[in-house]
Design a protein around this motif. Structure first.
Motif, PDB file in Angstrom:
ATOM      1  N   UNK A 451       0.853  -1.181   0.000  1.00  0.00           N
ATOM      2  CA  UNK A 451       0.000   0.000   0.000  1.00  0.00           C
ATOM      3  C   UNK A 451       0.894   1.237   0.000  1.00  0.00           C
ATOM      4  N   UNK A 452       0.390   2.320  -0.592  1.00  0.00           N
ATOM      5  CA  UNK A 452       1.128   3.571  -0.545  1.00  0.00           C
ATOM      6  C   UNK A 452       1.030   4.193   0.853  1.00  0.00           C
ATOM      7  N   UNK A 453      -0.125   4.046   1.474  1.00  0.00           N
ATOM      8  CA  UNK A 453      -0.324   4.571   2.824  1.00  0.00           C
ATOM      9  C   UNK A 453      -0.948   3.487   3.692  1.00  0.00           C
ATOM     10  N   UNK A 469       2.622  -2.202  13.733  1.00  0.00           N
ATOM     11  CA  UNK A 469       2.160  -2.644  12.418  1.00  0.00           C
ATOM     12  C   UNK A 469       3.350  -3.262  11.685  1.00  0.00           C
ATOM     13  N   UNK A 470       3.047  -3.997  10.670  1.00  0.00           N
ATOM     14  CA  UNK A 470       4.094  -4.557   9.818  1.00  0.00           C
ATOM     15  C   UNK A 470       3.821  -4.168   8.376  1.00  0.00           C
ATOM     16  N   UNK A 471       4.770  -3.467   7.793  1.00  0.00           N
ATOM     17  CA  UNK A 471       4.653  -3.107   6.379  1.00  0.00           C
ATOM     18  C   UNK A 471       5.424  -4.134   5.557  1.00  0.00           C
ATOM     19  N   UNK A 528       7.375   7.936   7.772  1.00  0.00           N
ATOM     20  CA  UNK A 528       7.812   7.668   6.405  1.00  0.00           C
ATOM     21  C   UNK A 528       8.744   6.450   6.426  1.00  0.00           C
ATOM     22  N   UNK A 529       8.278   5.349   5.843  1.00  0.00           N
ATOM     23  CA  UNK A 529       9.050   4.109   5.816  1.00  0.00           C
ATOM     24  C   UNK A 529       9.665   3.953   4.428  1.00  0.00           C
ATOM     25  N   UNK A 530      10.940   3.634   4.410  1.00  0.00           N
ATOM     26  CA  UNK A 530      11.640   3.424   3.135  1.00  0.00           C
ATOM     27  C   UNK A 530      12.038   1.957   3.010  1.00  0.00           C
ATOM     28  N   UNK A 543       6.696   4.668   1.757  1.00  0.00           N
ATOM     29  CA  UNK A 543       5.282   4.541   2.096  1.00  0.00           C
ATOM     30  C   UNK A 543       5.045   5.334   3.385  1.00  0.00           C
ATOM     31  N   UNK A 544       3.834   5.823   3.537  1.00  0.00           N
ATOM     32  CA  UNK A 544       3.475   6.628   4.696  1.00  0.00           C
ATOM     33  C   UNK A 544       2.574   5.815   5.619  1.00  0.00           C
ATOM     34  N   UNK A 545       2.946   5.784   6.887  1.00  0.00           N
ATOM     35  CA  UNK A 545       2.152   5.100   7.909  1.00  0.00           C
ATOM     36  C   UNK A 545       1.540   6.165   8.808  1.00  0.00           C
ATOM     37  N   UNK A 546       0.211   6.279   8.775  1.00  0.00           N
ATOM     38  CA  UNK A 546      -0.501   7.216   9.641  1.00  0.00           C
ATOM     39  C   UNK A 546      -0.888   6.483  10.919  1.00  0.00           C
ATOM     40  N   UNK A 547      -0.406   6.988  12.060  1.00  0.00           N
ATOM     41  CA  UNK A 547      -0.685   6.366  13.354  1.00  0.00           C
ATOM     42  C   UNK A 547      -1.710   7.231  14.081  1.00  0.00           C
ATOM     43  N   UNK A 548      -2.859   6.656  14.328  1.00  0.00           N
ATOM     44  CA  UNK A 548      -3.929   7.344  15.042  1.00  0.00           C
ATOM     45  C   UNK A 548      -3.996   6.784  16.458  1.00  0.00           C
TER      46      UNK A 548
END
Length: 844
Positions: A451-453, A469-471, A528-530, A543-548
C-alpha cells in the motif's frame, strides 16, 4: 635411399608456404603426418597473444566431425591430433582442403582456416584382377587390339598411374588408348599372327607405374589362350551410353537397354551381356543386367550424396569357340533430389545475457548444413517474429545469434528460441532447433509496498516495545537485487525526531513503539518508511504510515466552574429566600480531557443538607430549587455534586457548593437564557427576544445590544446569529470582582456565560450566543475590569478544553488585547449538554 627420399618430400611439404585468402588463413601439409606435428603458429597468424588462447578458451571445430587437429595452448601452434589419410578424406579429388573453425569465447568470435592436405605417394598402383585370361582365335588379324584392365592408384596427380609396361614377347605389344575422361587404358596389340600349333598359351606380365618419387608399381599376370576360328566380335550399337536417374527412383525401374550384334551364325553369333569383370560391388548392389536382352534395371537405392555418377563397363560375349567379346561404357548420372533436411549445429553453446544487454550482443554461434547439392543445399535460417533475437550471417552458412531488442528478466527470465532452417529445394524441407537463453538479472525494479499509505489505530497508554504494524514491500528482481531492508526516514513529531517514538525491524518491516502514547498530548502522527533493495546501485521507495492514537478513559472530569471549586476551594453561592421553584442557583461546569463517550459528563447530587430543596440537571449541571424556600430552611445549605464521565471504567470527581440563603437579595429580572433555550423557536426570533429583554436592563445595555442586533441582522444572510449581553449593577466598577464562566447548553442556542461580580450577585454577565446553524462563530470575551482573575479562569478552561483558541478583549484600553492559548481548539455542546468536538464551531 628410399627413406631419405621420403623424408625430403615430407620436409618439402611441411615448409610449404601458407597464405591468407579472402581473409582466411590457409595451411598446406602432407598427409600421414605424425601426431603432434606442427601445422602452423595459429596464435601469431590470428594476431592473438598466448594468454588469450587460455583465457578465451580457444578451440578447434571441424565440419567433418573428426578432430584431426588441436591447439597447443602453451605455444599457440596448430598441431596434428590424429592420422590424416588424404585418400580416405577426399578420395580421387584433385584438391583436398579441410575447413576448420577457430572458436574464441569471452567475447565470442569465429575464425575460419583451411588446411590443404597434400598427397604423398603412399599407395601403389593395383589391378583388380591379378590374373587376366584372354582367349584369342588363331585367326585373329594382325593389329587386333584387346583392352586390358586399367590399374587403380589411390593417390592423385603426379602420384597416380602414369605408364604401363609389358614383358617382351614375339606376338604382342602394348599401346595406350585415351578415353573421354582423360584416362589412358592399356590395350594389347597383336603384332604377328598367332599359330596355336606352335604356341597355344602366351604368359605376359603387365606392370603399372605411378609418377611418384620413388616410383611405385603394380602387376597383373596375363594368360593368353589361342583358340580356333570364331572370327567375328559382337558389335555394340553405341560405344558409350549415358542416362540420368533421379536419386529417388524406385527399385526395379528400367534404366537402359544395351544392344549388340554378332555377324557369325549359330552359337558364334549368340551374344550374352554382363558387367565388366572390374565392376565394383557398389555398382553390382545397385544395378542388374539381363544377360539375354541387355536390359539394365535398378535393384538398390540411389543416394546422390554417396555417389553422384556411375561409370560401368558392359561386356558382350558370343557363344562361339573360342568366345569373342567386345566392350562398351555406360555412364549413369544421378540427379539430386531434395531428400535431406537442413541441420542446425551449435558452434558455441549459448551464453547467459544480462537483461540490459545492448542490441547486437552475441549470444551463440551456429552453422547450417544440408547434405544435398545446388539449390537443395541452400539453407535459410529464421527466428520467430517478435523475438528480441535475430540471426546475423557470417560466412559459409555460419551465423551469430544476437540480441535485437530490449530484454526484461522479470517478464521473460528464459527464452527458448526456436530457429527454423529451410532449404531452397522443391518442395522445401525444414528442421527446427530450440536454443535456450538465460536472462540474468539487473537491478531495475524498486521495491513496491503493498500500500502507498497505511492507517494504524493504536490505543493510548500502550506497553512500550509492542508492535504497531508490519509493512511489506516486494521487489521483482532476483537474488541480492530483490532483498529488501526497511528503515524510517527522519521526520519531526512535535519537534522531536520520529525515531524517538518508533523503530522498525530492517528485515521484516515490523514497526515497534518506543514508549506509550498519550492521546491528550498526541493524537496522530505519520511515519515515512523506506524500502531499499541490495542491488548496485540500490533502488528504494517510500510509504506513509498514519498512526492514530485512540482515546482511553484515563482522565477524570475537571471542574471549571465554579472557579473557586476548579481551584480546589469551596464554592460559595448566595440566593434570596424569596426564590421560587426552578430558581437557578448556580451551574457546575466540568470538562473531560478525553474524547467521545469518554468525555460525556453527567451530574448528580451525591450529598445535600436538604435533598428536597435543590436538584442538579443531569446533563447541564444547573443547580435549581426544587421548591420555594421556606422560613424553616437552614440559611446555610451544602451540596456535594458528583461528576462522572461515560467512559469505561468510569472516572469521576466531586465539587462542594455552599449556598447561603439571605433575605432582601434581588432576583434577576428575567431568566433570559431559559426562555431562549426553547428548541422549538427559530434562531431569528430568539435573537429578537434576547434584544428586547436586554433593553429593559439599562440604557447602556440597551445601546450595546442594539448595536449587536444590527450586526446580527446584517449577517442574517449567512444564517448565523451573534449576540452579547451585558447587565450592569451597582458593583460594575469593582475591579476585583471574580469572573465566573458558565457553559449553558439547553435549547438550540449554545453559549458560554461569563459571570462577574462577587459570589452573591449575578448582575453582571457576558454571554456569547452561537446558533447551531452557523458554520463558523467567533467567540469573544469582553472584560469590563481587571484581567487577572479571568486569565486564570481561561487557563483552566484551556487546559480542560483541548484544541481551542480563546481571545480576550478588554474595553478599558483603546485596542483589544488578545490572549491565545497555544493550540487552536473547537468546542461544541450537544443537546444533552456535553462538550465535544464539531467542525462547525470555531472558538477564537
Amino acid at each position: 635411399m628410399k627413406n631419405i627420399g621420403w623424408l625430403a618430400l615430407w620436409w618439402h611439404h611441411f615448409f610449404l608456404l601458407w597464405s591468407t585468402i579472402d581473409g582466411q588463413t590457409r595451411y598446406s601439409i602432407p598427409e600421414e603426418l605424425k601426431q603432434g606435428s606442427v601445422v602452423g603458429n595459429l596464435a601469431k597468424d590470428l594476431g592473438l597473444a598466448l594468454s588469450e588462447i587460455f583465457d578465451r578458451r580457444l578451440r578447434v571445430a571441424s565440419q567433418t566431425g573428426e578432430q584431426y587437429f588441436s591447439v597447443d595452448a602453451g605455444k599457440g601452434e596448430l598441431v596434428v591430433n590424429d592420422r590424416i589419410d588424404r585418400e580416405a578424406l577426399c578420395g580421387q579429388s584433385a584438391s583436398c582442403v579441410l575447413p576448420l573453425q577457430i572458436v574464441l569465447e569471452k567475447p565470442l568470435n569465429l575464425h575460419r582456416i583451411e588446411v590443404e592436405i597434400k598427397d604423398m605417394n603412399d599407395n601403389s598402383p593395383s589391378f583388380q584382377t591379378k590374373e587376366l585370361s584372354l582367349k584369342i582365335a588363331e585367326s585373329a588379324a594382325v593389329g587386333t587390339r584387346f583392352v586390358l584392365e586399367s590399374a587403380e592408384d589411390a593417390d592423385v596427380g603426379s602420384n597416380s598411374v602414369k605408364s604401363y609396361t609389358l614383358t617382351k614377347n614375339e606376338c604382342f605389344t602394348l599401346k595406350m588408348k585415351e578415353v573421354e575422361d582423360g584416362k589412358a587404358v592399356p590395350e594389347l596389340v597383336l603384332e604377328k599372327p598367332l599359330d596355336r600349333e606352335k604356341k597355344a598359351v602366351h604368359q605376359l606380365l603387365l606392370t603399372a607405374l605411378d609418377g611418384g618419387n620413388p616410383v611405385l608399381s603394380g602387376t597383373s599376370q596375363i594368360t593368353i589362350t589361342v583358340l580356333d576360328n570364331n572370327d567375328n566380335f559382337p558389335v555394340f550399337e553405341k560405344n558409350n551410353y549415358k542416362v540420368s536417374l533421379q536419386e529417388n527412383t524406385a527399385k526395379n525401374t528400367f534404366v537402359v537397354k544395351i544392344a549388340a550384334t554378332d555377324a557369325d551364325e549359330g552359337p558364334n553369333g549368340e551374344v550374352e551381356f554382363s558387367f565388366g569383370s572390374r565392376t565394383p560391388d557398389s555398382v553390382l548392389s545397385v544395378f542388374e543386367i539381363n544377360p539375354l536382352t541387355g536390359e539394365i534395371h535398378l535393384k538398390g537405392d540411389l543416394d546422390y550424396e554417396k555417389a553422384s555418377s556411375y561409370k560401368i563397363e558392359i561386356t558382350a560375349r558370343d557363344k562361339g569357340f573360342p568366345e569373342m567379346e567386345s566392350h562398351c561404357r555406360l555412364q549413369i548420372d544421378i540427379v539430386d533430389v531434395n531428400d535431406n533436411t537442413p541441420e542446425i549445429v551449435l558452434t558455441s553453446e549459448p551464453q547467459p545475457v544480462r537483461e540490459d544487454a545492448a542490441s547486437g550482443t552475441v549470444v551463440a554461434l551456429l552453422n547450417a548444413r544440408d547434405a544435398d547439392s545446388g539449390n537443395n543445399s541452400k539453407v535459410t535460417l529464421r527466428v520467430p517474429k517478435g523475438s528480441p533475437f535475430t540471426l546475423k550471417p557470417s560466412f559459409s552458412n555460419n551465423y551469430a545469434l544476437v540480441t535485437s531488442g530490449p530484454l526484461d528478466r522479470e517478464s521473460f527470465p528464459e527464452y527458448n528460441i526456436e530457429i527454423t532452417a529451410t532449404d531452397s529445394g522443391t518442395p522445401p524441407l525444414s528442421s527446427k532447433k530450440v536454443i535456450p537463453v538465460t536472462i540474468t538479472d539487473v537491478n531495475d525494479n524498486a521495491p513496491v509496498f503493498t500500500q502507498k499509505t497505511y492507517n494504524v489505530y493504536l490505543k493510548e497508554n500502550g506497553v512500550p516495545g509492542s508492535i504497531l504494524y508490519s509493512v511489506s514491500a516486494s521487489d521483482l528482481d532476483f537474488g541480492e537485487n530483490a532483498k529488501v531492508s526497511y528503515s524510517i526516514l527522519d521526520s519531526k513529531v512535535q519537534d522531536v525526531s520520529v525515531s524517538s517514538y518508533v523503530y522498525i525491524n530492517s528485515d521484516n518491516g515490523s514497526i515497534y513503539s518506543m514508549h506509550s502514547f498519550d492521546y491528550e498530548k498526541l493524537k496522530v502522527f505519520q511515519i515515512q518508511v523506506q524500502a531499499k533493495d541490495q542491488g548496485s546501485p540500490s533502488l528504494s521507495s517510500n510509504a506513509t504510515v498514519h498512526v492514530f492514537i485512540l482515546d482511553q478513559n484515563d482522565n477524570a472530569p475537571a471542574v471549571i466552574y465554579p472557579s473557586s471549586a476548579a481551584m480546589g476551594s469551596l464554592s460559595h453561592q448566595r440566593m434570596p429566600r424569596s426564590a421560587k421553584a426552578g430558581h437557578l442557583v448556580t451551574k457546575v461546569t466540568a470538562v473531560d480531557a478525553d474524547s467521545g463517550h469518554n468525555a460525556w459528563i453527567s451530574y448528580r447530587v451525591a450529598e445535600a443538607t436538604d435533598a428536597s430543596l435543590f436538584t442538579v440537571n443531569l446533563y447541564t449541571g444547573e443547580v435549581r430549587t426544587k421548591r420555594a424556600v421556606s422560613e424553616q430552611d437552614d440559611s446555610s445549605q451544602r451540596l456535594l455534586i458528583e461528576i462522572k464521565d461515560d467512559g469505561e471504567p468510569i472516572q469521576s470527581s466531586t465539587v462542594t457548593v455552599s449556598i447561603i440563603l439571605e433575605d432582601g437579595l434581588h432576583e434577576p429580572i428575567l431568566d433570559l437564557r431559559h426562555k431562549v433555550a426553547e428548541p422549538s423557536k427559530k434562531t431569528g426570533r430568539i435573537t429578537l427576544y434576547l434584544i428586547l429583554s436586554l433593553a429593559s436592563v439599562s440604557v447602556l445595555s440597551l445601546l450595546t445590544f442594539l448595536i449587536l442586533a444590527v450586526k446580527c441582522i446584517r449577517n442574517s444572510s449567512s444564517s448565523s446569529t451573534c449576540c452579547m449581553r451585558r447587565t450592569d449593577s451597582d458593583d460594575y466598577k469593582n475591579p476585583n470582582r471574580n469572573l465566573q464562566i458558565q457553559l449553558n447548553t439547553d435549547g438550540p442556542i449554545k453559549y458560554v456565560e461569563v459571570l462577574g461580580g462577587d459570589m452573591l450577585s449575578q448582575s453582571q454577565s457576558f454571554r456569547s450566543c452561537m446558533s447551531p446553524m452557523s458554520e463558523y462563530s467567533d467567540f469573544t470575551l469582553i472584560k469590563p475590569s481587571s484581567t487577572t482573575d479571568f486569565k486564570e479562569v481561561i487557563s483552566v478552561l484551556d487546559a480542560s478544553l483541548p484544541d481551542s483558541t480563546w481571545t480576550f478583549e478588554s474595553q478599558q484600553g483603546s485596542s483589544p488585547s488578545p490572549i491565545h492559548t497555544q493550540h487552536p481548539k473547537q468546542l461544541y455542546c450537544n443537546e444533552l449538554g456535553d462538550f465535544g468536538y464539531l467542525p462547525w464551531i470555531k472558538i477564537l
